[in-house]
Design a protein around this motif. Structure first.
Motif, short mmCIF file in Angstrom:
data_model
loop_
_atom_site.label_atom_id
_atom_site.label_comp_id
_atom_site.label_asym_id
_atom_site.label_seq_id
_atom_site.Cartn_x
_atom_site.Cartn_y
_atom_site.Cartn_z
N SER A 15 0.80 -1.22 0.00
CA SER A 15 0.00 0.00 0.00
C SER A 15 0.84 1.27 0.00
O SER A 15 0.33 2.34 -0.31
CB SER A 15 -0.94 0.02 1.22
OG SER A 15 -0.22 0.27 2.42
N GLN A 16 2.12 1.15 0.33
CA GLN A 16 2.98 2.32 0.47
C GLN A 16 3.95 2.53 -0.69
O GLN A 16 4.73 3.48 -0.67
CB GLN A 16 3.78 2.22 1.78
CG GLN A 16 2.94 2.29 3.04
CD GLN A 16 2.22 3.62 3.16
OE1 GLN A 16 2.85 4.68 3.18
NE2 GLN A 16 0.89 3.57 3.24
N GLY A 21 -0.86 2.35 -7.20
CA GLY A 21 -2.14 2.58 -6.56
C GLY A 21 -2.95 1.31 -6.41
O GLY A 21 -2.48 0.21 -6.73
N PRO A 22 -4.19 1.45 -5.94
CA PRO A 22 -5.02 0.26 -5.71
C PRO A 22 -5.34 -0.54 -6.96
O PRO A 22 -5.50 -1.77 -6.88
CB PRO A 22 -6.29 0.84 -5.07
CG PRO A 22 -6.23 2.30 -5.24
CD PRO A 22 -4.82 2.68 -5.47
N VAL A 23 -5.46 0.10 -8.10
CA VAL A 23 -5.79 -0.63 -9.33
C VAL A 23 -4.66 -1.59 -9.70
O VAL A 23 -4.89 -2.78 -9.94
CB VAL A 23 -6.08 0.34 -10.49
CG1 VAL A 23 -6.28 -0.44 -11.80
CG2 VAL A 23 -7.31 1.19 -10.20
N ILE A 24 -3.43 -1.09 -9.73
CA ILE A 24 -2.28 -1.94 -10.05
C ILE A 24 -2.07 -2.99 -8.96
O ILE A 24 -1.75 -4.15 -9.24
CB ILE A 24 -1.01 -1.09 -10.24
CG1 ILE A 24 -1.14 -0.21 -11.48
CG2 ILE A 24 0.23 -1.98 -10.37
CD1 ILE A 24 0.01 0.73 -11.72
N ARG A 50 0.16 -8.75 -17.65
CA ARG A 50 -0.50 -7.80 -18.53
C ARG A 50 -0.85 -6.54 -17.74
O ARG A 50 -1.47 -6.60 -16.68
CB ARG A 50 -1.77 -8.41 -19.11
CG ARG A 50 -2.47 -7.53 -20.12
CD ARG A 50 -3.66 -8.26 -20.72
NE ARG A 50 -4.33 -7.44 -21.71
CZ ARG A 50 -5.39 -7.83 -22.41
NH1 ARG A 50 -5.89 -9.05 -22.23
NH2 ARG A 50 -5.94 -7.03 -23.31
N GLY A 51 -0.46 -5.38 -18.27
CA GLY A 51 -0.74 -4.11 -17.61
C GLY A 51 0.39 -3.64 -16.72
O GLY A 51 0.35 -2.51 -16.21
N LYS A 99 -13.63 0.64 -8.12
CA LYS A 99 -12.41 0.44 -8.92
C LYS A 99 -11.15 0.77 -8.13
O LYS A 99 -10.16 0.06 -8.21
CB LYS A 99 -12.49 1.30 -10.19
CG LYS A 99 -11.31 1.08 -11.14
CD LYS A 99 -11.45 1.90 -12.40
CE LYS A 99 -10.28 1.66 -13.35
NZ LYS A 99 -10.40 2.45 -14.59
N LYS A 100 -11.18 1.87 -7.39
CA LYS A 100 -9.99 2.30 -6.65
C LYS A 100 -10.11 2.03 -5.15
O LYS A 100 -9.58 2.77 -4.33
CB LYS A 100 -9.71 3.77 -6.92
CG LYS A 100 -9.32 4.06 -8.36
CD LYS A 100 -8.93 5.52 -8.55
CE LYS A 100 -8.49 5.80 -9.98
NZ LYS A 100 -8.08 7.21 -10.17
#
Length: 229
Positions: A15-16, A21-24, A50-51, A99-100
């Protein structure tokens, strides 16, 4: 006293990471299942996802220090702040659909198994009518065992929390700062009452001061509930 398992330091680490961010984070969790596995992954394993490009893989691979995560964990233990991870069964499914949605939520108090409820938010400088409607709605919901979620702000938020508590209901206050800070300061007594009978929650680690940019982020956790009054 809050208790912690050894895996939490890796959730805090994830988280740090700056720029992740939360999506990745959730893309990584879908592949590796746990933050510890992400931590142990080599660069080629990360790039293959992927991504996740080379730059993101470099960022993750070069951010292996656990010092910050361990310090947050120590602060939480000292302040009796509990940690709810994205993988915890108490993490509301409906919030996961955001999503986030953060991978870490800090809380003081008690998170119940079915904590989804009705969000009541509104003006800080509300009318008498607004106050009366808020109190009536909060009391009705509380008496029907429906949790009330709000933001501990002045005005409507404060009236909603207070009315719920007076009706012996369960309420959650979601903050835009660390849980060692009460904002606004004059709601410190209300905050303690919520901790006794409900929960105060934040995605921000202890020591995080209120910031104008935090509140729109905080609001997505309040408003993406069953309803908004």
């Amino acid at each position: 006293m809050a208790t912690y398992d050894s895996s939490l330091v890796y959730w805090l680490w994830l988280s740090q990471i700056n720029g992740i961010g939360p999506v990745i984070s959730k893309v990584l969790l879908n592949v590796f299942k746990t933050p510890l596995n992400i931590y142990k992954a080599n660069k080629s394993e990360l790039v293959d996802i992927r991504g996740i490009g080379i730059n993101t893989a470099d960022t993750i691979f070069s951010s292996k220090s656990l010092v910050s995560a361990e310090e947050i964990l120590r602060k939480c233990e000292k302040l009796n702040i509990s940690i709810l991870t994205y993988g915890d069964f108490l993490y509301p499914i409906e919030v996961k659909d955001i999503k986030k949605a953060p991978v870490i939520l800090y809380y003081r108090g008690n998170i119940i198994e079915d904590s989804m409820g009705v969000a009541i938010v509104g003006s800080r400088r509300c009318t008498d009518y607004g106050k009366r409607l808020t109190v009536e709605a909060a009391q009705f919901l509380a008496k029907n065992n429906i949790p009330i979620i709000s933001g501990l702000a002045k005005g409507i938020d404060g009236y909603a929390h207070t009315a719920c508590l007076k009706a012996d209901g369960y309420t959650i206050a979601i903050l835009g700062c660390g849980l060692d800070i009460c904002y606004p300061k004059e709601h410190i007594e209300l905050m303690h009452k919520i901790i006794e009978k409900g929960a105060v929650v934040s995605e921000y680690p202890p020591g995080t001061k209120p910031d104008a940019n935090h509140f729109p982020m905080r609001n997505r956790l309040i408003r993406d509930r069953k309803s908004v009054v």
